[in-house]
Design a protein around this motif. Sequence first.
Motif, mmCIF file in Angstrom:
data_model
loop_
_atom_site.group_PDB
_atom_site.id
_atom_site.type_symbol
_atom_site.label_atom_id
_atom_site.label_comp_id
_atom_site.label_asym_id
_atom_site.label_seq_id
_atom_site.Cartn_x
_atom_site.Cartn_y
_atom_site.Cartn_z
ATOM 1 N N ASN A 68 0.843 -1.199 0.000
ATOM 2 C CA ASN A 68 0.000 0.000 0.000
ATOM 3 C C ASN A 68 0.874 1.243 0.000
ATOM 4 O O ASN A 68 2.062 1.172 0.298
ATOM 5 C CB ASN A 68 -0.963 0.009 1.200
ATOM 6 N N LEU A 69 0.287 2.371 -0.332
ATOM 7 C CA LEU A 69 0.987 3.655 -0.296
ATOM 8 C C LEU A 69 0.693 4.437 0.973
ATOM 9 O O LEU A 69 1.447 5.317 1.361
ATOM 10 C CB LEU A 69 0.578 4.523 -1.497
ATOM 11 N N CYS A 70 -0.428 4.130 1.609
ATOM 12 C CA CYS A 70 -0.926 4.969 2.703
ATOM 13 C C CYS A 70 -0.334 4.663 4.075
ATOM 14 O O CYS A 70 -0.509 5.453 5.002
ATOM 15 C CB CYS A 70 -2.450 4.878 2.765
ATOM 16 N N GLY A 71 0.358 3.557 4.230
ATOM 17 C CA GLY A 71 0.837 3.143 5.548
ATOM 18 C C GLY A 71 1.580 4.200 6.349
ATOM 19 O O GLY A 71 1.232 4.460 7.512
ATOM 20 N N PRO A 72 2.607 4.823 5.775
ATOM 21 C CA PRO A 72 3.348 5.832 6.557
ATOM 22 C C PRO A 72 2.470 7.009 6.984
ATOM 23 O O PRO A 72 2.614 7.530 8.090
ATOM 24 C CB PRO A 72 4.448 6.296 5.590
ATOM 25 N N ARG A 73 1.548 7.413 6.117
ATOM 26 C CA ARG A 73 0.663 8.530 6.464
ATOM 27 C C ARG A 73 -0.369 8.112 7.516
ATOM 28 O O ARG A 73 -0.740 8.920 8.368
ATOM 29 C CB ARG A 73 -0.055 9.053 5.226
ATOM 30 N N VAL A 74 -0.832 6.870 7.454
ATOM 31 C CA VAL A 74 -1.762 6.384 8.481
ATOM 32 C C VAL A 74 -1.070 6.458 9.836
ATOM 33 O O VAL A 74 -1.644 6.958 10.810
ATOM 34 C CB VAL A 74 -2.246 4.950 8.166
ATOM 35 N N LEU B 250 -7.202 2.965 17.229
ATOM 36 C CA LEU B 250 -7.593 3.203 15.847
ATOM 37 C C LEU B 250 -8.429 2.034 15.334
ATOM 38 O O LEU B 250 -9.465 2.250 14.695
ATOM 39 C CB LEU B 250 -6.365 3.417 14.957
ATOM 40 N N ALA B 251 -8.004 0.818 15.616
ATOM 41 C CA ALA B 251 -8.769 -0.361 15.195
ATOM 42 C C ALA B 251 -10.176 -0.328 15.787
ATOM 43 O O ALA B 251 -11.155 -0.620 15.090
ATOM 44 C CB ALA B 251 -8.043 -1.639 15.612
ATOM 45 N N ALA B 252 -10.301 0.062 17.049
ATOM 46 C CA ALA B 252 -11.613 0.127 17.701
ATOM 47 C C ALA B 252 -12.500 1.165 17.026
ATOM 48 O O ALA B 252 -13.686 0.912 16.789
ATOM 49 C CB ALA B 252 -11.446 0.453 19.182
ATOM 50 N N ASN C 104 -8.231 -5.347 13.218
ATOM 51 C CA ASN C 104 -7.712 -5.407 14.579
ATOM 52 C C ASN C 104 -6.357 -4.700 14.638
ATOM 53 O O ASN C 104 -5.878 -4.189 13.626
ATOM 54 C CB ASN C 104 -7.611 -6.862 15.060
ATOM 55 N N GLN C 105 -5.744 -4.691 15.796
ATOM 56 C CA GLN C 105 -4.461 -3.986 15.977
ATOM 57 C C GLN C 105 -3.405 -4.532 15.047
ATOM 58 O O GLN C 105 -2.612 -3.777 14.472
ATOM 59 C CB GLN C 105 -4.017 -4.089 17.442
ATOM 60 N N LYS C 106 -3.372 -5.842 14.877
ATOM 61 C CA LYS C 106 -2.361 -6.448 14.003
ATOM 62 C C LYS C 106 -2.537 -5.966 12.558
ATOM 63 O O LYS C 106 -1.558 -5.709 11.859
ATOM 64 C CB LYS C 106 -2.428 -7.965 14.065
ATOM 65 N N ALA C 107 -3.778 -5.825 12.110
ATOM 66 C CA ALA C 107 -4.038 -5.327 10.755
ATOM 67 C C ALA C 107 -3.544 -3.888 10.613
ATOM 68 O O ALA C 107 -2.955 -3.528 9.581
ATOM 69 C CB ALA C 107 -5.521 -5.410 10.425
ATOM 70 N N ILE C 108 -3.752 -3.065 11.639
ATOM 71 C CA ILE C 108 -3.264 -1.679 11.602
ATOM 72 C C ILE C 108 -1.747 -1.680 11.503
ATOM 73 O O ILE C 108 -1.158 -0.930 10.712
ATOM 74 C CB ILE C 108 -3.729 -0.880 12.844
ATOM 75 N N SER C 109 -1.089 -2.518 12.270
ATOM 76 C CA SER C 109 0.363 -2.621 12.222
ATOM 77 C C SER C 109 0.831 -3.003 10.826
ATOM 78 O O SER C 109 1.770 -2.409 10.280
ATOM 79 C CB SER C 109 0.850 -3.652 13.242
ATOM 80 N N ILE D 103 -0.791 -2.574 8.013
ATOM 81 C CA ILE D 103 -1.063 -1.455 7.104
ATOM 82 C C ILE D 103 0.064 -0.433 7.207
ATOM 83 O O ILE D 103 0.609 0.016 6.203
ATOM 84 C CB ILE D 103 -2.423 -0.794 7.422
ATOM 85 N N GLU D 104 0.409 -0.065 8.431
ATOM 86 C CA GLU D 104 1.430 0.965 8.644
ATOM 87 C C GLU D 104 2.797 0.559 8.110
ATOM 88 O O GLU D 104 3.556 1.403 7.650
ATOM 89 C CB GLU D 104 1.526 1.315 10.126
ATOM 90 N N THR D 105 3.111 -0.728 8.156
ATOM 91 C CA THR D 105 4.413 -1.198 7.657
ATOM 92 C C THR D 105 4.378 -1.526 6.171
ATOM 93 O O THR D 105 5.404 -1.880 5.592
ATOM 94 C CB THR D 105 4.898 -2.423 8.443
ATOM 95 N N GLY D 106 3.189 -1.423 5.558
ATOM 96 C CA GLY D 106 3.076 -1.672 4.131
ATOM 97 C C GLY D 106 2.940 -3.126 3.749
ATOM 98 O O GLY D 106 3.074 -3.490 2.586
ATOM 99 N N HIS D 107 2.654 -3.988 4.715
ATOM 100 C CA HIS D 107 2.552 -5.419 4.452
ATOM 101 C C HIS D 107 1.117 -5.894 4.250
ATOM 102 O O HIS D 107 0.878 -7.094 4.143
ATOM 103 C CB HIS D 107 3.193 -6.209 5.591
ATOM 104 N N ARG D 108 0.164 -4.976 4.213
ATOM 105 C CA ARG D 108 -1.238 -5.344 4.025
ATOM 106 C C ARG D 108 -1.873 -4.408 2.996
ATOM 107 O O ARG D 108 -1.675 -3.196 3.045
ATOM 108 C CB ARG D 108 -2.008 -5.240 5.339
ATOM 109 N N VAL D 109 -2.618 -4.998 2.087
ATOM 110 C CA VAL D 109 -3.368 -4.214 1.117
ATOM 111 C C VAL D 109 -4.490 -3.483 1.839
ATOM 112 O O VAL D 109 -5.098 -4.019 2.773
ATOM 113 C CB VAL D 109 -3.945 -5.141 0.022
ATOM 114 N N VAL D 110 -4.778 -2.261 1.422
ATOM 115 C CA VAL D 110 -5.860 -1.470 1.996
ATOM 116 C C VAL D 110 -6.945 -1.321 0.937
ATOM 117 O O VAL D 110 -6.706 -0.775 -0.135
ATOM 118 C CB VAL D 110 -5.359 -0.085 2.462
ATOM 119 N N ALA D 111 -8.130 -1.832 1.244
ATOM 120 C CA ALA D 111 -9.260 -1.710 0.322
ATOM 121 C C ALA D 111 -9.734 -0.263 0.270
ATOM 122 O O ALA D 111 -9.503 0.518 1.206
ATOM 123 C CB ALA D 111 -10.400 -2.620 0.780
#
Length: 84
Positions: free
Chosen positions: A11-17, A31-33, A43-48, A50-58
Amino acid sequence: MKIYGYNDRSNLCGPRVRQAREQAGLTQEQLAARLQVAGVQVNQKAISRIETGHRVVADYELAALASVLRADVGWLLNPPGEQD
């Protein structure tokens, strides 16, 4: 389904998130809540991830992140250092 990456990121948004979350004084769990209250099940793991760029953001997740973080979607998609 093949998911392509860009510069070893999903994803591109992780650092900005992360930047927006920290500026809002929120933990990843908080944030997850807030996203869950908005109807996005993460959940928290998904946010982590996203922030590290290892998860796609719909697209609907990006819209919810922007709303919860009170950030512009366009800003979330600009890597830090580019048109801050």
